[in-house]
Write an enzyme that holds these catalytic residues in place. Sequence first.
Site, PDB file in Angstrom:
ATOM      1  N   ARG A 118       0.614  -1.048   0.059  1.00 52.16           N
ATOM      2  CA  ARG A 118       0.011  -0.280  -0.391  1.00 52.16           C
ATOM      3  C   ARG A 118       0.544   1.394   0.649  1.00 52.16           C
ATOM      4  O   ARG A 118       0.238   2.492   0.338  1.00 52.16           O
ATOM      5  CB  ARG A 118      -1.176  -0.004   0.824  1.00 52.16           C
ATOM      6  CG  ARG A 118      -2.082  -1.447   1.300  1.00 52.16           C
ATOM      7  CD  ARG A 118      -3.197  -0.761   2.010  1.00 52.16           C
ATOM      8  NE  ARG A 118      -3.670  -2.342   2.041  1.00 52.16           N
ATOM      9  CZ  ARG A 118      -3.457  -2.994   2.783  1.00 52.16           C
ATOM     10  NH1 ARG A 118      -2.502  -3.186   4.034  1.00 52.16           N
ATOM     11  NH2 ARG A 118      -4.731  -3.813   2.547  1.00 52.16           N
ATOM     12  N   GLU A 181       9.415  17.650 -24.136  1.00 50.82           N
ATOM     13  CA  GLU A 181       9.005  18.088 -23.489  1.00 50.82           C
ATOM     14  C   GLU A 181       9.607  19.338 -22.733  1.00 50.82           C
ATOM     15  O   GLU A 181       8.993  20.405 -22.234  1.00 50.82           O
ATOM     16  CB  GLU A 181       9.093  17.429 -22.680  1.00 50.82           C
ATOM     17  CG  GLU A 181       8.737  15.687 -22.519  1.00 50.82           C
ATOM     18  CD  GLU A 181       6.949  15.695 -22.137  1.00 50.82           C
ATOM     19  OE1 GLU A 181       6.546  16.098 -22.404  1.00 50.82           O
ATOM     20  OE2 GLU A 181       6.256  13.880 -22.494  1.00 50.82           O
ATOM     21  N   LYS A 222       5.857  23.304 -14.549  1.00 46.61           N
ATOM     22  CA  LYS A 222       5.530  22.032 -14.577  1.00 46.61           C
ATOM     23  C   LYS A 222       4.983  21.907 -12.723  1.00 46.61           C
ATOM     24  O   LYS A 222       3.954  22.066 -12.797  1.00 46.61           O
ATOM     25  CB  LYS A 222       6.603  21.252 -14.136  1.00 46.61           C
ATOM     26  CG  LYS A 222       5.539  19.420 -13.723  1.00 46.61           C
ATOM     27  CD  LYS A 222       5.591  18.095 -14.950  1.00 46.61           C
ATOM     28  CE  LYS A 222       5.052  16.970 -14.471  1.00 46.61           C
ATOM     29  NZ  LYS A 222       5.330  16.211 -15.019  1.00 46.61           N
ATOM     30  N   GLU A 232      -5.440  16.364 -12.113  1.00 45.49           N
ATOM     31  CA  GLU A 232      -5.695  16.924 -13.039  1.00 45.49           C
ATOM     32  C   GLU A 232      -7.017  17.070 -13.504  1.00 45.49           C
ATOM     33  O   GLU A 232      -7.650  16.280 -13.789  1.00 45.49           O
ATOM     34  CB  GLU A 232      -4.613  15.690 -13.940  1.00 45.49           C
ATOM     35  CG  GLU A 232      -4.940  15.841 -15.527  1.00 45.49           C
ATOM     36  CD  GLU A 232      -4.041  14.558 -16.285  1.00 45.49           C
ATOM     37  OE1 GLU A 232      -3.318  14.475 -15.745  1.00 45.49           O
ATOM     38  OE2 GLU A 232      -5.079  14.263 -17.471  1.00 45.49           O
ATOM     39  N   HIS A 243       0.198  15.242 -26.313  1.00 39.00           N
ATOM     40  CA  HIS A 243       0.204  14.113 -25.772  1.00 39.00           C
ATOM     41  C   HIS A 243      -0.865  13.471 -27.265  1.00 39.00           C
ATOM     42  O   HIS A 243      -0.476  12.069 -26.950  1.00 39.00           O
ATOM     43  CB  HIS A 243       0.022  13.637 -24.543  1.00 39.00           C
ATOM     44  CG  HIS A 243       1.764  14.470 -23.934  1.00 39.00           C
ATOM     45  ND1 HIS A 243       2.223  15.300 -24.346  1.00 39.00           N
ATOM     46  CD2 HIS A 243       2.465  13.849 -23.291  1.00 39.00           C
ATOM     47  CE1 HIS A 243       3.053  15.331 -23.123  1.00 39.00           C
ATOM     48  NE2 HIS A 243       3.604  14.416 -22.836  1.00 39.00           N
ATOM     49  N   HIS A 260       9.174   8.906 -26.324  1.00 42.11           N
ATOM     50  CA  HIS A 260       7.594   9.520 -26.208  1.00 42.11           C
ATOM     51  C   HIS A 260       7.751  11.288 -26.939  1.00 42.11           C
ATOM     52  O   HIS A 260       7.282  11.712 -27.185  1.00 42.11           O
ATOM     53  CB  HIS A 260       8.036   9.565 -25.291  1.00 42.11           C
ATOM     54  CG  HIS A 260       6.480  10.172 -23.910  1.00 42.11           C
ATOM     55  ND1 HIS A 260       5.940   9.775 -24.006  1.00 42.11           N
ATOM     56  CD2 HIS A 260       6.567  11.197 -23.872  1.00 42.11           C
ATOM     57  CE1 HIS A 260       4.775  10.749 -23.609  1.00 42.11           C
ATOM     58  NE2 HIS A 260       5.624  11.474 -23.370  1.00 42.11           N
TER      59      HIS A 260
HETATM   60  P1  NAD Z   1      13.194   5.373 -20.871  1.00 43.97           P
HETATM   61  O1  NAD Z   1      13.384   5.661 -19.997  1.00 43.97           O
HETATM   62  O2  NAD Z   1      12.670   5.180 -21.873  1.00 43.97           O
HETATM   63  O3  NAD Z   1      14.762   6.289 -21.967  1.00 43.97           O
HETATM   64  C1  NAD Z   1      15.233   6.142 -22.799  1.00 43.97           C
HETATM   65  C2  NAD Z   1      16.670   5.508 -22.980  1.00 43.97           C
HETATM   66  O4  NAD Z   1      17.828   5.588 -23.108  1.00 43.97           O
HETATM   67  C3  NAD Z   1      16.237   4.042 -22.388  1.00 43.97           C
HETATM   68  O5  NAD Z   1      16.883   2.727 -23.563  1.00 43.97           O
HETATM   69  C4  NAD Z   1      17.313   3.872 -21.951  1.00 43.97           C
HETATM   70  O6  NAD Z   1      17.713   2.542 -21.497  1.00 43.97           O
HETATM   71  C5  NAD Z   1      18.543   4.986 -22.236  1.00 43.97           C
HETATM   72  N1  NAD Z   1      18.851   5.416 -21.315  1.00 43.97           N
HETATM   73  C6  NAD Z   1      18.385   6.247 -19.886  1.00 43.97           C
HETATM   74  N2  NAD Z   1      19.672   7.158 -19.359  1.00 43.97           N
HETATM   75  C7  NAD Z   1      20.302   7.350 -19.707  1.00 43.97           C
HETATM   76  C8  NAD Z   1      21.233   8.197 -20.066  1.00 43.97           C
HETATM   77  N3  NAD Z   1      22.024   8.493 -19.003  1.00 43.97           N
HETATM   78  N4  NAD Z   1      22.694   7.231 -20.869  1.00 43.97           N
HETATM   79  C9  NAD Z   1      22.192   6.649 -21.865  1.00 43.97           C
HETATM   80  N5  NAD Z   1      21.162   5.755 -22.449  1.00 43.97           N
HETATM   81  C10 NAD Z   1      20.429   6.273 -20.921  1.00 43.97           C
HETATM   82  O7  NAD Z   1      13.179   6.841 -21.496  1.00 43.97           O
HETATM   83  P2  NAD Z   1      12.489   8.683 -21.327  1.00 43.97           P
HETATM   84  O8  NAD Z   1      12.602   9.619 -22.549  1.00 43.97           O
HETATM   85  O9  NAD Z   1      13.182   8.883 -20.288  1.00 43.97           O
HETATM   86  O10 NAD Z   1      10.926   8.517 -20.534  1.00 43.97           O
HETATM   87  C11 NAD Z   1       9.652   8.230 -21.099  1.00 43.97           C
HETATM   88  C12 NAD Z   1       8.926   7.091 -20.633  1.00 43.97           C
HETATM   89  O11 NAD Z   1       7.943   8.650 -19.723  1.00 43.97           O
HETATM   90  C13 NAD Z   1       7.746   7.367 -21.496  1.00 43.97           C
HETATM   91  O12 NAD Z   1       7.609   5.778 -21.065  1.00 43.97           O
HETATM   92  C14 NAD Z   1       6.660   8.144 -20.900  1.00 43.97           C
HETATM   93  O13 NAD Z   1       5.400   8.110 -21.101  1.00 43.97           O
HETATM   94  C15 NAD Z   1       7.371   8.923 -20.054  1.00 43.97           C
HETATM   95  N6  NAD Z   1       6.384  10.394 -19.314  1.00 43.97           N
HETATM   96  C16 NAD Z   1       6.279   9.658 -18.038  1.00 43.97           C
HETATM   97  C17 NAD Z   1       5.321  11.477 -17.473  1.00 43.97           C
HETATM   98  C18 NAD Z   1       5.168  11.477 -16.362  1.00 43.97           C
HETATM   99  O14 NAD Z   1       4.768  12.168 -16.088  1.00 43.97           O
HETATM  100  N7  NAD Z   1       4.836   9.733 -15.229  1.00 43.97           N
HETATM  101  C19 NAD Z   1       6.113  12.502 -17.826  1.00 43.97           C
HETATM  102  C20 NAD Z   1       6.420  11.866 -19.236  1.00 43.97           C
HETATM  103  C21 NAD Z   1       7.312  11.080 -19.629  1.00 43.97           C
HETATM  104 ZN    ZN Z   2       5.100  13.207 -22.075  1.00 42.97          ZN
END
Ligand code: NAD
Ligand code: ZN
Length: 356
Positions: A118, A181, A222, A232, A243, A260
């Site tokens: 939880r 973003e 943000k 939200e 989005h 993304h």
């Molecule tokens: P991710 O975590 O998938 O990372 C992208 C890629 O980069 C992955 O292959 C990862 O292994 C690699 N990577 C990460 N850090 C690295 C580094 N320092 N050096 C080399 N490679 C690295 O993706 P992201 O782009 O960080 O995030 C996208 C995700 O976030 C999506 O699933 C999206 O829906 C989510 N998101 C969530 C919110 C929220 O408010 N919770 C907001 C925006 C996006």
């Molecule tokens: Zn996003």
Amino acid sequence: MKIPIHTPSRSYNVHIGQGDLEEAIKTYQQFIVERDKVIVFTDENVWRIYKDAFTKSFPFPFSVFVMPGGEACKTFEQYLAAQTFLLEQKCTRKSMLFAFGGGAVGDLTGFVASTFMRGIPIIQLPTTILAHDSAVGGKTAINHALGKNMIGTFYQPEGVIFDIEFLKSLPAQEVRSGMAEVVKHALISDMVWLQELMELPPMFNLDDEKTMGYLEHGIRVKANIVAQDEEEHGVRKFLNFGHTYGHALEAAFGFGKLTHGEAVMIGMVYALLLSEKYGQISRSFTKEFLLFAICNKYPVESVANFNFDELFEFMQKDKKAEDGELQFVLLKDIGKPFTQRISRSECQETDLLLRE
Ligand code: NAD
Ligand code: ZN
């Protein structure tokens, strides 16, 4: 630098620094030493690069749970595997998690933290630019085959520590993804900042100072929104700019094929085209923005892989759909977002414009 986040459910700080992970974590020392177990969630790509550096600078005993990289960790299978790991490690309500990775690791870890017994505390240690968005604000989620981020919770972290040393290994595609973003935060808040971003050299070419500045600026935008509307019901919807179409593209491609941020950038061009009808966004601005996207190698042409009907079906499944019409975030002008219901035929006209 510390940015305070205040939400009704929790107040915490986002720390942004360089090469100071150890020092920054020690500010939570009292809290951490009271936990019976510390588990670090990460993905295989991040862990391959940073295992040694992280282990050296993380000042507490920990166990690590390594997941597949990217969207592959936001699945039911990984969620279950993570819960099993925590139980096998004999974690209790006094344990805590760290999410060391990008937005995908952060979303999965947050969801696990919010549901294990939880709810146990989590500290986010983001390693992507994109995670300036995902690590802050408390949205957690995993994907379902029928839609992205469909299963999740609102659950604020105990803190967020951004050490930009970890961003140095990001491939160009991930820089592009994260900057989308950042650009979104500018589009919904600040014309002057947006102009600055649009004038950056191709592929952004960020130095440390700019990186920290943009992360801070984005997080402040943000933080301000999340403070007003944690769950939200109103203004937080503005963060979904780009989005609705973006998520549809991501889902149509199969999660992970388009990043993304790439999908969101294309979605923002689409939302600007729609905004022309409802506000003061001019066609010439949309064209300038499209050119900016193309110059930075956002794959706008990939829209041609799908027809409108396929994308519309995904848009309808998006959780923002209501009574057949889709609710979009549009701009009256730069920095002036609002929500608007859009009919299927308007969506189709705009989709045609984007493909021209
Ligand atoms: P991710 O975590 O998938 O990372 C992208 C890629 O980069 C992955 O292959 C990862 O292994 C690699 N990577 C990460 N850090 C690295 C580094 N320092 N050096 C080399 N490679 C690295 O993706 P992201 O782009 O960080 O995030 C996208 C995700 O976030 C999506 O699933 C999206 O829906 C989510 N998101 C969530 C919110 C929220 O408010 N919770 C907001 C925006 C996006
Ligand atoms: Zn996003």
